[in-house]
Design a protein around this motif. Structure first.
Motif, short mmCIF file in Angstrom:
data_model
loop_
_atom_site.label_atom_id
_atom_site.label_comp_id
_atom_site.label_asym_id
_atom_site.label_seq_id
_atom_site.Cartn_x
_atom_site.Cartn_y
_atom_site.Cartn_z
N TRP A 1 0.76 -1.24 0.02
CA TRP A 1 -0.08 0.11 0.13
C TRP A 1 1.03 1.18 0.02
N ALA A 2 2.28 1.12 0.14
CA ALA A 2 3.14 2.32 0.07
C ALA A 2 4.42 2.17 -0.77
N PRO A 3 4.15 1.91 -2.09
CA PRO A 3 5.36 1.50 -2.84
C PRO A 3 6.49 2.36 -2.71
N ASP A 4 6.48 3.60 -2.36
CA ASP A 4 7.51 4.50 -2.35
C ASP A 4 7.99 4.59 -0.85
N HIS A 5 7.60 3.53 0.14
CA HIS A 5 7.99 3.74 1.45
C HIS A 5 9.62 3.35 1.37
N HIS A 6 10.47 3.95 2.30
CA HIS A 6 11.65 3.56 2.47
C HIS A 6 12.44 3.88 1.02
N HIS A 7 12.10 4.50 0.02
CA HIS A 7 12.66 4.56 -1.15
C HIS A 7 14.02 5.15 -1.09
N GLU A 8 14.17 6.08 -0.04
CA GLU A 8 15.46 6.88 0.17
C GLU A 8 16.70 5.96 0.69
N ILE A 9 16.13 4.86 1.43
CA ILE A 9 16.90 4.12 2.00
C ILE A 9 17.34 2.80 1.06
N GLY A 10 16.37 2.45 0.24
CA GLY A 10 16.90 1.09 -0.53
C GLY A 10 16.39 -0.02 0.29
N ASN A 11 16.58 -1.24 -0.56
CA ASN A 11 16.39 -2.27 0.37
C ASN A 11 17.55 -3.47 -0.09
N PRO A 12 18.68 -3.29 0.69
CA PRO A 12 19.55 -4.18 0.21
C PRO A 12 19.41 -5.72 0.65
N THR A 13 19.91 -6.57 -0.11
CA THR A 13 19.56 -7.83 -0.08
C THR A 13 20.47 -8.48 1.06
N PRO A 14 20.52 -9.58 1.58
CA PRO A 14 21.22 -10.25 2.60
C PRO A 14 22.82 -10.19 2.29
N GLU A 15 23.14 -10.40 0.98
CA GLU A 15 24.21 -10.55 0.51
C GLU A 15 24.84 -9.12 0.59
N GLU A 16 24.25 -8.21 0.13
CA GLU A 16 24.79 -6.76 0.19
C GLU A 16 25.13 -6.19 1.64
N VAL A 17 24.24 -6.60 2.56
CA VAL A 17 24.39 -6.40 4.04
C VAL A 17 25.61 -7.06 4.68
N LEU A 18 25.94 -8.43 4.10
CA LEU A 18 26.91 -9.18 4.72
C LEU A 18 28.35 -8.55 4.10
N ASP A 19 28.32 -8.17 2.94
CA ASP A 19 29.48 -7.58 2.35
C ASP A 19 29.73 -6.21 3.05
N ARG A 20 28.94 -5.51 3.37
CA ARG A 20 29.14 -4.04 3.90
C ARG A 20 29.56 -4.18 5.38
N LEU A 21 28.91 -5.18 5.94
CA LEU A 21 29.36 -5.67 7.36
C LEU A 21 30.83 -6.03 7.45
N ASP A 22 31.33 -6.90 6.46
CA ASP A 22 32.56 -6.97 6.22
C ASP A 22 33.39 -7.88 7.64
N LEU A 23 32.60 -8.59 8.23
CA LEU A 23 33.02 -9.31 9.60
C LEU A 23 34.17 -10.30 9.12
N PRO A 24 35.18 -10.36 10.10
CA PRO A 24 36.33 -11.29 9.93
C PRO A 24 35.71 -12.82 9.60
N ALA A 25 35.97 -13.38 8.60
CA ALA A 25 35.67 -14.89 8.28
C ALA A 25 36.00 -15.75 9.34
N LYS A 26 37.10 -15.72 10.01
CA LYS A 26 37.58 -16.55 10.75
C LYS A 26 36.93 -16.49 12.21
N GLU A 27 36.31 -15.37 12.69
CA GLU A 27 35.42 -15.05 13.83
C GLU A 27 33.80 -15.45 13.72
N TRP A 28 33.58 -15.41 12.49
CA TRP A 28 32.02 -15.58 12.39
C TRP A 28 31.48 -16.53 11.35
#
Length: 209
Positions: A147-174
């Motif tokens: 019902w609100a197609p423009d909701h959060h349009h300025e934030i975007g809706n990142p995919t799980p892969e994009e969030v994981l990439d931006r978190l950039d957590l050390p693979a050996k720890e996580w």
């Protein structure tokens, strides 16, 4: 404290007697029910639906939000439920500081700045607050409601892969425990049944050597 951000969220909460249902987020319930209660950091706790649910199940909760109005509503509900001794309500700008850890669980559901999802500003530093053997759980909108197609349009809706990439957590720890996209049923403002797409990721931190 970012006074502009605080004013935006205060205006939102004050515009209605209650902004949210008071129920815990479905993905939190699904992913946390089997965990052993310990210390939990609830980022962007709002009116406290998640914090109250966690406290009722034995967690010691640090619940943080930038809105004093939202925190006051959560604290009042905690008093009514005899849970106030299990929840520490903290007024903070999460981009400026985080509570002292460590925490067995760090949980963030629908945590947004007015114009973006604060992955590097908040979620990445918050991951450092997770204790060895603990869990980081993040949920966010994968698409605006029908019902609100423009909701959060300025934030975007990142995919799980994009969030994981931006978190950039050390693979050996996580260790990645879950990266999923889910559809949740909810009522539109007119009371009609609608669906919303959400993403959730769950990561486990390695135990200390």
């Amino acid at each position: 404290m970012n006074e502009e951000h605080e004013a935006i969220w205060e205006e939102m909460y004050r515009s209605a007697e209650r902004r949210f249902s008071g129920n815990p987020n479905a993905d939190l319930v699904a992913e946390v029910s089997a965990l052993t209660p310990g210390r939990v950091l609830d980022l962007g706790c709002g009116e406290g639906g998640d914090a109250l649910w966690l406290a009722a199940r034995g967690w010691r909760v640090t619940a943080v939000d930038i809105s004093r109005t939202a925190l006051a509503r959560g604290a009042e509900d905690a008093r009514r439920s005899d849970l106030d001794d299990r929840i520490d309500w903290q007024h903070r700008d999460l981009t400026a500081s985080l509570p002292d850890g460590p925490f067995d669980l760090v949980s963030a559901h629908y945590l947004y700045l007015p114009d973006e999802m604060p992955i590097r500003q908040v979620l990445r530093p918050a991951a450092e607050k997770v204790a060895p053997g603990g869990v980081l759980l993040i949920g966010w909108h994968g698409a605006p409601p029908s019902w609100a197609p423009d909701h959060h349009h300025e934030i975007g809706n990142p995919t799980p892969e994009e969030v994981l990439d931006r978190l950039d957590l050390p693979a050996k720890e996580w260790r990645l425990l879950l990266a999923d996209t889910r559809r949740h049923g909810l009522a539109s403002p007119e009371g009609r049944l609608a669906m919303r797409t959400d993403h959730v990721i769950k990561l486990g931190r390695a135990t200390a050597a």
